[in-house]
Scaffold this motif. Structure first.
Motif, PDB file in Angstrom:
ATOM      1  N   GLY A   1       7.203  -9.889   0.375  1.00 39.59           N
ATOM      2  CA  GLY A   1       8.452  -9.719   1.303  1.00 39.59           C
ATOM      3  C   GLY A   1       8.263  -8.320   1.799  1.00 39.59           C
ATOM      4  O   GLY A   1       9.256  -7.841   2.668  1.00 39.59           O
ATOM      5  N   GLY A   2       7.280  -7.308   1.562  1.00 39.72           N
ATOM      6  CA  GLY A   2       7.136  -6.083   2.024  1.00 39.72           C
ATOM      7  C   GLY A   2       8.016  -4.867   1.626  1.00 39.72           C
ATOM      8  O   GLY A   2       8.890  -5.418   0.637  1.00 39.72           O
ATOM      9  N   PRO A   3       7.919  -3.800   2.064  1.00 43.86           N
ATOM     10  CA  PRO A   3       7.095  -3.379   3.133  1.00 43.86           C
ATOM     11  C   PRO A   3       5.766  -3.350   2.855  1.00 43.86           C
ATOM     12  O   PRO A   3       5.244  -3.282   1.864  1.00 43.86           O
ATOM     13  CB  PRO A   3       7.686  -2.166   3.511  1.00 43.86           C
ATOM     14  CG  PRO A   3       8.309  -1.489   2.210  1.00 43.86           C
ATOM     15  CD  PRO A   3       8.810  -2.650   1.526  1.00 43.86           C
ATOM     16  N   LEU A   4       4.884  -3.619   3.833  1.00 41.69           N
ATOM     17  CA  LEU A   4       3.539  -3.861   3.623  1.00 41.69           C
ATOM     18  C   LEU A   4       2.876  -2.262   3.383  1.00 41.69           C
ATOM     19  O   LEU A   4       2.249  -2.296   2.337  1.00 41.69           O
ATOM     20  CB  LEU A   4       2.666  -4.299   4.776  1.00 41.69           C
ATOM     21  CG  LEU A   4       1.237  -4.392   4.944  1.00 41.69           C
ATOM     22  CD1 LEU A   4       0.831  -5.126   3.938  1.00 41.69           C
ATOM     23  CD2 LEU A   4       0.524  -4.818   6.314  1.00 41.69           C
ATOM     24  N   VAL A   5       3.477  -1.322   3.974  1.00 38.23           N
ATOM     25  CA  VAL A   5       2.815   0.106   3.416  1.00 38.23           C
ATOM     26  C   VAL A   5       4.065   0.984   3.494  1.00 38.23           C
ATOM     27  O   VAL A   5       5.410   0.589   4.087  1.00 38.23           O
ATOM     28  CB  VAL A   5       1.919   0.614   5.052  1.00 38.23           C
ATOM     29  CG1 VAL A   5       2.016   2.265   4.781  1.00 38.23           C
ATOM     30  CG2 VAL A   5       1.001  -0.173   5.160  1.00 38.23           C
ATOM     31  N   ARG A   6       4.041   1.767   2.417  1.00 38.72           N
ATOM     32  CA  ARG A   6       5.197   2.702   2.276  1.00 38.72           C
ATOM     33  C   ARG A   6       4.431   4.168   2.078  1.00 38.72           C
ATOM     34  O   ARG A   6       3.548   4.532   1.179  1.00 38.72           O
ATOM     35  CB  ARG A   6       5.798   2.414   1.031  1.00 38.72           C
ATOM     36  CG  ARG A   6       7.059   3.185   0.678  1.00 38.72           C
ATOM     37  CD  ARG A   6       7.727   2.863  -0.485  1.00 38.72           C
ATOM     38  NE  ARG A   6       8.461   1.600  -0.495  1.00 38.72           N
ATOM     39  CZ  ARG A   6       9.674   1.369  -0.019  1.00 38.72           C
ATOM     40  NH1 ARG A   6      10.500   2.675   0.614  1.00 38.72           N
ATOM     41  NH2 ARG A   6      10.437   0.256   0.070  1.00 38.72           N
ATOM     42  N   VAL A   7       5.072   5.131   3.145  1.00 40.67           N
ATOM     43  CA  VAL A   7       4.914   6.595   2.783  1.00 40.67           C
ATOM     44  C   VAL A   7       5.537   7.231   2.057  1.00 40.67           C
ATOM     45  O   VAL A   7       6.778   7.499   2.571  1.00 40.67           O
ATOM     46  CB  VAL A   7       4.252   6.972   4.241  1.00 40.67           C
ATOM     47  CG1 VAL A   7       3.856   8.481   4.085  1.00 40.67           C
ATOM     48  CG2 VAL A   7       3.088   6.224   4.708  1.00 40.67           C
ATOM     49  N   ALA A   8       5.389   7.893   1.038  1.00 41.67           N
ATOM     50  CA  ALA A   8       6.319   8.570   0.230  1.00 41.67           C
ATOM     51  C   ALA A   8       6.578   9.861   1.034  1.00 41.67           C
ATOM     52  O   ALA A   8       5.624  10.317   1.683  1.00 41.67           O
ATOM     53  CB  ALA A   8       5.763   8.799  -1.063  1.00 41.67           C
TER      54      ALA A   8
ATOM     55  N   GLY B   1       7.463  10.422   5.105  1.00 39.17           N
ATOM     56  CA  GLY B   1       6.672  11.359   5.268  1.00 39.17           C
ATOM     57  C   GLY B   1       6.376  11.594   6.687  1.00 39.17           C
ATOM     58  O   GLY B   1       7.243  11.592   7.626  1.00 39.17           O
ATOM     59  N   GLU B   2       5.143  11.649   7.021  1.00 39.25           N
ATOM     60  CA  GLU B   2       4.440  11.535   8.425  1.00 39.25           C
ATOM     61  C   GLU B   2       3.437  10.412   8.767  1.00 39.25           C
ATOM     62  O   GLU B   2       2.925   9.731   7.710  1.00 39.25           O
ATOM     63  CB  GLU B   2       3.729  12.924   8.612  1.00 39.25           C
ATOM     64  CG  GLU B   2       4.761  14.076   8.476  1.00 39.25           C
ATOM     65  CD  GLU B   2       3.939  15.427   8.621  1.00 39.25           C
ATOM     66  OE1 GLU B   2       2.643  15.461   8.962  1.00 39.25           O
ATOM     67  OE2 GLU B   2       4.668  16.623   8.666  1.00 39.25           O
TER      68      GLU B   2
ATOM     69  N   LEU C   1       0.927  -1.046   0.022  1.00 37.91           N
ATOM     70  CA  LEU C   1       0.021  -0.118  -0.055  1.00 37.91           C
ATOM     71  C   LEU C   1       0.928   1.208   0.054  1.00 37.91           C
ATOM     72  O   LEU C   1       1.668   1.325   1.034  1.00 37.91           O
ATOM     73  CB  LEU C   1      -0.653  -0.053   1.410  1.00 37.91           C
ATOM     74  CG  LEU C   1      -1.830   1.135   1.303  1.00 37.91           C
ATOM     75  CD1 LEU C   1      -3.176   0.628   2.035  1.00 37.91           C
ATOM     76  CD2 LEU C   1      -1.217   2.440   2.175  1.00 37.91           C
ATOM     77  N   VAL C   2       0.805   1.871  -1.062  1.00 38.81           N
ATOM     78  CA  VAL C   2       1.754   3.235  -1.054  1.00 38.81           C
ATOM     79  C   VAL C   2       0.857   4.532  -1.165  1.00 38.81           C
ATOM     80  O   VAL C   2      -0.170   4.804  -1.712  1.00 38.81           O
ATOM     81  CB  VAL C   2       2.313   2.884  -2.524  1.00 38.81           C
ATOM     82  CG1 VAL C   2       3.135   4.438  -2.640  1.00 38.81           C
ATOM     83  CG2 VAL C   2       3.090   2.140  -2.631  1.00 38.81           C
ATOM     84  N   VAL C   3       1.152   5.214  -0.185  1.00 37.62           N
ATOM     85  CA  VAL C   3       0.736   6.683  -0.055  1.00 37.62           C
ATOM     86  C   VAL C   3       1.555   7.623  -0.843  1.00 37.62           C
ATOM     87  O   VAL C   3       2.921   7.782  -0.307  1.00 37.62           O
ATOM     88  CB  VAL C   3       0.570   7.041   1.273  1.00 37.62           C
ATOM     89  CG1 VAL C   3      -0.111   8.564   1.677  1.00 37.62           C
ATOM     90  CG2 VAL C   3      -0.213   5.901   2.222  1.00 37.62           C
ATOM     91  N   PHE C   4       0.910   8.214  -1.773  1.00 40.40           N
ATOM     92  CA  PHE C   4       1.889   9.090  -2.781  1.00 40.40           C
ATOM     93  C   PHE C   4       2.083  10.476  -2.143  1.00 40.40           C
ATOM     94  O   PHE C   4       1.665  10.985  -1.130  1.00 40.40           O
ATOM     95  CB  PHE C   4       1.114   9.278  -4.016  1.00 40.40           C
ATOM     96  CG  PHE C   4       1.482   8.171  -5.048  1.00 40.40           C
ATOM     97  CD1 PHE C   4       2.015   8.327  -6.283  1.00 40.40           C
ATOM     98  CD2 PHE C   4       1.130   6.814  -4.683  1.00 40.40           C
ATOM     99  CE1 PHE C   4       2.099   7.381  -7.152  1.00 40.40           C
ATOM    100  CE2 PHE C   4       1.424   5.845  -5.514  1.00 40.40           C
ATOM    101  CZ  PHE C   4       1.994   6.271  -6.831  1.00 40.40           C
TER     102      PHE C   4
END
Length: 274
Positions: free
Chosen positions: A99-106, A131-132, A77-80
């Motif tokens: 293999g993840g990461p499950l979540v990535r926040v740009a 990011g935050e 899941l990518v937050v742009f």
């Protein structure tokens, strides 16, 4: 007359049911991903949905319905950048073999977690934030095999965690890189394979009322020379050290109410240490 009315009523109910059936069916993975890409508030379908991955390109709130909702992802899941995403009561899991990461926040992106659960067993990380992130009453879990790190904060990331549980990090449950900043209020960190919190760069960390459990090397390991930290009301249970400091890493400020039940409170890495 009565029989005719009853027959008419049954036919009307049948017609209404047929009209509503497409709306009541769970959306397909493609339809769900397309709806989430539109942004806004989305109440997820009850039960479990499987998606290949999820790119969030507009501000969006993912809310679980009564009875709960589980998203199983085969990709991240990518937050742009510039996007704010929020998960409320949602369980997010990595599919087997991912293999993840499950979540990535740009960088420039933001993630809010309220009453959520993020699980990624055997992953590189459960979440990597550039990011935050703000999280309350949330679980980040590396599972039985553990994630290498549960929550990774990148160079300029910011995190505020309230009553959050971080568990099952092979190296660390919370990893700060560069000038990342973390404020951890309450909650629990551990068990881990080595450290509860690992500070590598010149980051800043503030820990209040946090319970550290079963972190065999140390609750907090600080290796960055420019790091700044404060501990207040922190409780450490188990492990070799409460604090393990690099040769030139500054010790954190120790406020009131800390309780350290470790074999040794502080150890500093020196040229002869291993």
């Amino acid at each position: 007359m009565a029989r005719a009315l009853l027959t008419f009523g049954l036919l009307a109910l049948l017609a209404l049911g047929l009209a509503l059936y497409p709306r009541l069916r769970p959306p397909s993975p493609e339809a769900l991903a397309a709806r989430l890409a539109q942004g806004g508030r989305v109440v997820l379908p009850r039960g479990e949905a499987v998606l290949p991955s999820l790119d969030l390109v507009r501000d969006v709130v993912l809310a679980a319905p009564p009875g709960g909702s589980r998203l199983r992802l085969e990709g991240p899941l990518v937050v742009f950048p510039g996007v704010r995403a929020r998960l409320e009561g949602v369980v997010l899991e990595a599919a087997p073999g991912f293999g993840g990461p499950l979540v990535r926040v740009a960088p420039g992106g933001g993630l809010g977690l309220e009453g959520a659960e993020l699980r990624c067993e055997g992953c590189q990380a459960v979440a990597v934030v550039e990011g935050e992130v703000e999280a309350r009453r949330t679980l980040l879990d590396g599972g039985a095999r553990g994630a290498q790190a549960v929550l990774v904060l990148g160079e300029k990331a910011r995190a505020r965690l309230e009553e959050v549980r971080l568990r099952a990090g092979v190296q660390a449950c919370l990893l700060l890189q560069g000038r990342a900043e973390a404020q951890v209020l309450g909650g629990e960190v551990g068990p881990s394979g080595h450290a509860g919190i690992l500070v590598l760069g010149a980051g800043r960390y503030r820990l209040e009322g946090v319970a550290f459990r079963d972190n065999p090397t140390a609750a907090v390991v600080v290796l960055g020379e420019g790091a700044e930290g404060r501990l207040e009301g922190v409780r450490v249970e188990g492990g070799r050290y409460a604090l393990y400091l690099g040769e030139k890493a500054p010790a954190p400020v120790l406020g009131a109410g800390n309780v350290f039940h470790a074999r040794k409170v502080v150890e500093r890495l020196t040229g002869g240490s291993r």
